[in-house]
Design a protein around this motif. Sequence first.
Motif, mmCIF file in Angstrom:
data_model
loop_
_atom_site.group_PDB
_atom_site.id
_atom_site.type_symbol
_atom_site.label_atom_id
_atom_site.label_comp_id
_atom_site.label_asym_id
_atom_site.label_seq_id
_atom_site.Cartn_x
_atom_site.Cartn_y
_atom_site.Cartn_z
ATOM 1 N N ARG A 6 0.874 -1.235 0.129
ATOM 2 C CA ARG A 6 0.016 -0.079 0.047
ATOM 3 C C ARG A 6 0.796 1.334 -0.017
ATOM 4 N NH1 ARG A 6 -4.944 -1.745 4.357
ATOM 5 N NH2 ARG A 6 -5.520 -3.513 3.026
ATOM 6 N N ILE A 7 1.984 1.202 0.667
ATOM 7 C CA ILE A 7 2.726 2.321 0.703
ATOM 8 C C ILE A 7 3.224 2.841 -0.659
ATOM 9 C CG2 ILE A 7 5.073 3.274 1.618
ATOM 10 C CD1 ILE A 7 4.471 1.813 4.106
ATOM 11 N N ASN A 8 3.880 2.029 -1.622
ATOM 12 C CA ASN A 8 4.304 2.342 -2.588
ATOM 13 C C ASN A 8 3.213 2.713 -3.556
ATOM 14 O OD1 ASN A 8 6.999 2.310 -2.447
ATOM 15 N ND2 ASN A 8 7.476 0.041 -3.021
ATOM 16 N N LEU A 9 2.184 2.284 -3.327
ATOM 17 C CA LEU A 9 0.963 2.626 -4.570
ATOM 18 C C LEU A 9 0.629 4.100 -4.313
ATOM 19 C CD1 LEU A 9 -1.168 -0.772 -4.439
ATOM 20 C CD2 LEU A 9 0.550 0.009 -6.155
ATOM 21 N N ILE A 10 0.811 4.503 -3.027
ATOM 22 C CA ILE A 10 0.277 6.042 -2.701
ATOM 23 C C ILE A 10 1.324 6.908 -2.595
ATOM 24 C CG2 ILE A 10 -0.805 7.073 -0.587
ATOM 25 C CD1 ILE A 10 -2.198 4.535 0.146
ATOM 26 N N LEU A 11 2.545 6.523 -2.138
ATOM 27 C CA LEU A 11 3.643 7.555 -1.905
ATOM 28 C C LEU A 11 4.175 7.840 -3.195
ATOM 29 C CD1 LEU A 11 5.380 6.732 1.570
ATOM 30 C CD2 LEU A 11 3.375 8.374 1.062
ATOM 31 N N PRO A 12 3.967 9.208 -3.765
ATOM 32 C CA PRO A 12 4.801 9.562 -4.994
ATOM 33 C C PRO A 12 6.339 9.555 -4.611
ATOM 34 C CG PRO A 12 3.970 11.415 -4.074
ATOM 35 C CD PRO A 12 3.585 10.426 -3.061
ATOM 36 N N ASP A 13 7.380 9.857 -5.794
ATOM 37 C CA ASP A 13 8.530 9.664 -5.653
ATOM 38 C C ASP A 13 9.165 10.974 -4.847
ATOM 39 O OD1 ASP A 13 8.894 7.486 -7.096
ATOM 40 O OD2 ASP A 13 9.696 8.340 -8.864
ATOM 41 N N GLU A 14 8.418 12.108 -5.047
ATOM 42 C CA GLU A 14 9.022 13.508 -4.264
ATOM 43 C C GLU A 14 8.878 13.241 -2.726
ATOM 44 O OE1 GLU A 14 6.837 13.023 -6.592
ATOM 45 O OE2 GLU A 14 7.703 13.940 -8.628
ATOM 46 N N LEU A 15 7.874 12.601 -2.224
ATOM 47 C CA LEU A 15 7.549 12.327 -0.921
ATOM 48 C C LEU A 15 8.546 11.546 -0.324
ATOM 49 C CD1 LEU A 15 6.001 13.297 1.616
ATOM 50 C CD2 LEU A 15 4.262 11.615 0.932
ATOM 51 N N ILE A 16 8.871 10.397 -0.933
ATOM 52 C CA ILE A 16 10.038 9.467 -0.421
ATOM 53 C C ILE A 16 11.274 10.090 -0.293
ATOM 54 C CG2 ILE A 16 11.004 7.263 -1.040
ATOM 55 C CD1 ILE A 16 8.404 6.234 -2.301
ATOM 56 N N LEU A 17 11.694 10.810 -1.549
ATOM 57 C CA LEU A 17 12.784 11.645 -1.367
ATOM 58 C C LEU A 17 12.660 12.766 -0.086
ATOM 59 C CD1 LEU A 17 13.270 12.483 -5.259
ATOM 60 C CD2 LEU A 17 14.636 10.794 -3.926
ATOM 61 N N GLU A 18 11.807 13.364 -0.027
ATOM 62 C CA GLU A 18 11.664 14.097 1.001
ATOM 63 C C GLU A 18 12.067 13.577 2.513
ATOM 64 O OE1 GLU A 18 11.176 17.892 3.017
ATOM 65 O OE2 GLU A 18 11.454 17.490 1.085
ATOM 66 N N ILE A 19 11.426 12.485 2.568
ATOM 67 C CA ILE A 19 11.666 11.647 3.869
ATOM 68 C C ILE A 19 13.137 11.344 4.027
ATOM 69 C CG2 ILE A 19 11.191 9.289 4.880
ATOM 70 C CD1 ILE A 19 8.259 9.313 3.543
ATOM 71 N N PHE A 20 13.551 11.009 2.724
ATOM 72 C CA PHE A 20 15.004 10.598 2.825
ATOM 73 C C PHE A 20 15.960 11.794 3.122
ATOM 74 C CE2 PHE A 20 15.027 6.850 -0.838
ATOM 75 C CZ PHE A 20 14.364 6.268 0.248
ATOM 76 N N GLY A 21 15.617 12.854 2.783
ATOM 77 C CA GLY A 21 16.530 14.064 3.028
ATOM 78 C C GLY A 21 16.187 14.480 4.704
ATOM 79 N N HIS A 22 15.246 13.908 5.321
ATOM 80 C CA HIS A 22 15.275 13.944 6.856
ATOM 81 C C HIS A 22 16.094 12.985 7.711
ATOM 82 C CE1 HIS A 22 12.491 17.392 7.038
ATOM 83 N NE2 HIS A 22 12.016 16.901 5.753
ATOM 84 N N LEU A 23 16.561 12.057 7.053
ATOM 85 C CA LEU A 23 17.364 10.721 7.832
ATOM 86 C C LEU A 23 18.710 11.486 8.158
ATOM 87 C CD1 LEU A 23 16.264 7.874 5.520
ATOM 88 C CD2 LEU A 23 15.371 8.359 7.646
ATOM 89 N N ASP A 24 19.027 11.316 9.439
ATOM 90 C CA ASP A 24 20.244 11.875 9.693
ATOM 91 C C ASP A 24 21.414 11.047 10.063
ATOM 92 O OD1 ASP A 24 19.354 10.306 11.899
ATOM 93 O OD2 ASP A 24 19.379 11.733 13.414
ATOM 94 N N SER A 25 21.572 9.884 9.301
ATOM 95 C CA SER A 25 22.614 8.986 9.310
ATOM 96 C C SER A 25 22.771 8.208 8.163
ATOM 97 C CB SER A 25 22.489 7.983 10.631
ATOM 98 O OG SER A 25 21.553 6.997 10.517
ATOM 99 N N LYS A 26 23.880 7.826 7.734
ATOM 100 C CA LYS A 26 24.035 6.907 6.582
ATOM 101 C C LYS A 26 23.378 5.534 6.694
ATOM 102 C CE LYS A 26 27.644 4.853 3.594
ATOM 103 N NZ LYS A 26 27.370 3.612 3.911
ATOM 104 N N SER A 27 23.642 5.037 7.908
ATOM 105 C CA SER A 27 22.980 3.667 8.368
ATOM 106 C C SER A 27 21.459 3.827 8.019
ATOM 107 C CB SER A 27 23.428 3.217 9.587
ATOM 108 O OG SER A 27 22.963 4.252 10.451
ATOM 109 N N SER A 28 20.794 4.884 8.559
ATOM 110 C CA SER A 28 19.366 4.876 8.244
ATOM 111 C C SER A 28 19.050 4.828 6.668
ATOM 112 C CB SER A 28 18.834 6.078 8.901
ATOM 113 O OG SER A 28 18.884 5.823 10.268
ATOM 114 N N ARG A 29 19.772 5.489 5.976
ATOM 115 C CA ARG A 29 19.569 5.634 4.257
ATOM 116 C C ARG A 29 19.647 4.358 3.783
ATOM 117 N NH1 ARG A 29 19.351 11.136 2.414
ATOM 118 N NH2 ARG A 29 19.998 10.098 0.182
#
Length: 609
Positions: A6-29
């Motif tokens: 369900r997540i991939n069907l709903i979330l657009p690329d732009e929103l996922i990229l925005e979430i990645f931008g808030h991750l504060d560590s390389k391990s999380s990414r």
Amino acid sequence: MRGRDRINLILPDELILEIFGHLDSKSSRDACSLVCKRWLDLERSSRDTIRIGASASPDALVNFLARRFVNVRKVYFDERLSIPRLGQSAKIGRRRGIGQSVLSSLTHHMNDKIGSEDGEMESHFLSDSGLTVVGECFTKLEKLSLIWCSNVTSFGLKSIAERCSSLRSLDLQGCYVGDQGLAAVGECCKQLEDLNLRFCEGLTDRGLVELALGCGKSLKSLGVAACAKITDVSLEAVGSHCGVLEALSLDSEFINNKGVLAVAKGCHLLKVLKLQCINVSDEALQAVSDFCHSLEWLALYSFQKFTDRSLYAIGKGCKKLKNLTLSDCYFLSDKGLEAVAGGCSELTYLEVNGCHNIGTSGLESIGRSCIHLSELALLYCQKIGNSALSEVGKGCKYLQALHLVDCSSIGDDAICSIARGCTNLKKLHIRRCYEVGDKGIIAVGENCKFLTDLSLRFCDRVGDEALIAIGQGCSLHQLNVSGCHQIGDAGIIAIARSCPQLSYLDISVLQNLSDMAMDELGKGCPLLKDIVLSHCRLITDVGLAHLVKRCTLLESCHMVYCPGITAAGVATVISSCVNIKKVLVEKAKVSQRTKRRAESIISYLCVDL
């Protein structure tokens, strides 16, 4: 996510990229990139920074990474930083849950690239061909750092300059590049703002002059050290063409007043000036005072020609000065420091290191006039007494950090004054100040409730009572009591029971410390990451087992010269701490099994010659 995605069907690329931008560590990414192929592709496209240490084949590694991360803007090479061999990396990766397929792919790729024996020797260092790949693949590059990449030449640097016109920051520390490469940067990189040329022995005035001509309108920061062929000629070009320069760091025996005068007259926006030039004298600092009224940071190292005249000038002309470092300036005295205190009331940081003619009255004037002082460091200042810190305690209510090293005239009265007056203190570091004892540290515990970082190295009058008071009043994150031989189990147990946020602990050379303290540390300090317990004769494998049983986040453990710790104890640390990155121990205490399991993270005090 298979079956009901369900997540991939709903979330657009732009929103996922925005979430990645808030991750504060390389391990999380990295973890997010393993969710699915779509997330892997998105994470790769959003990755803007690559850091590469010394590796088996850096050129091949660059090729490997360039195909996967196409939008990189910052690349950092540092050949001082070693990494484990790829085979070892795979073993460690499997143990710690790192994606095995990624490591396996990287391993096979690197092995394919390594050729003959001669080529293998050459491939241990980044070369011009690897740098050319960086330029070809990362055309949006804005920051490039090449620390001690000794095989890089002007050819490689020129290829970067020609392809990466958006370059803003370039660090060439320890690179043997020549004038042609630097001239190409000046010609092509018109947006360059930061340039570090420390230990670039192949450069001469010609290269720096051409760079100043090419990108002087944008250059804001310049560092030069140990470049024997760079002289006043280069600084005259900087002064003439780099009108927006804000930071200059010089360490040279070949720079004289003429060069610094040219910079002072031409670079009126200068905010940071760091000088270690034995041939520069008062005349240069007078020019800085006359023309650089925006100066905020001044550091003077090993000056034998500077006198109080220089500090008189700074106090008169540089009213915005906030950060002052005086190191091994033998002809500066209290009068010079009084002039700075009187003229630079905005001072927030002061370091006095080995200036043997600066004493109590100079520091008293700082305490009376510089009420915004937030950090004070006094190193090897034998003439500074208790009354100096009493004035600082009275006047500098915003002081947050105090460093004292080998100040033989400073004792408990001074520390009590600081504790009562500077209640916002967060960091207190004292080393080899033998007049400081329990009385002063107890006052700190009673008054400085925000203290999180305490270091009392080789203060042999400090005992358990002091640490009990600290535990009752403060919640420490870092503690170093190395060499405080009066401290035993009672003091460390008090810390363990009161400081659950403790992440760093150095208890080396504490002869009265036993396994009881280790047990309490294990129970009370679950966030502990680094511990140094070398030369602790009463600590055994039993205490070590109690410690690591609950301190699961431990990353480093130093335990040399602990006769009660055996190969079994070392193995316990290795097997129990999944995050362990460094273990320092005698070679004889590492079994063959432990060595095979974790060779890459074990360091030895003594190695076979």
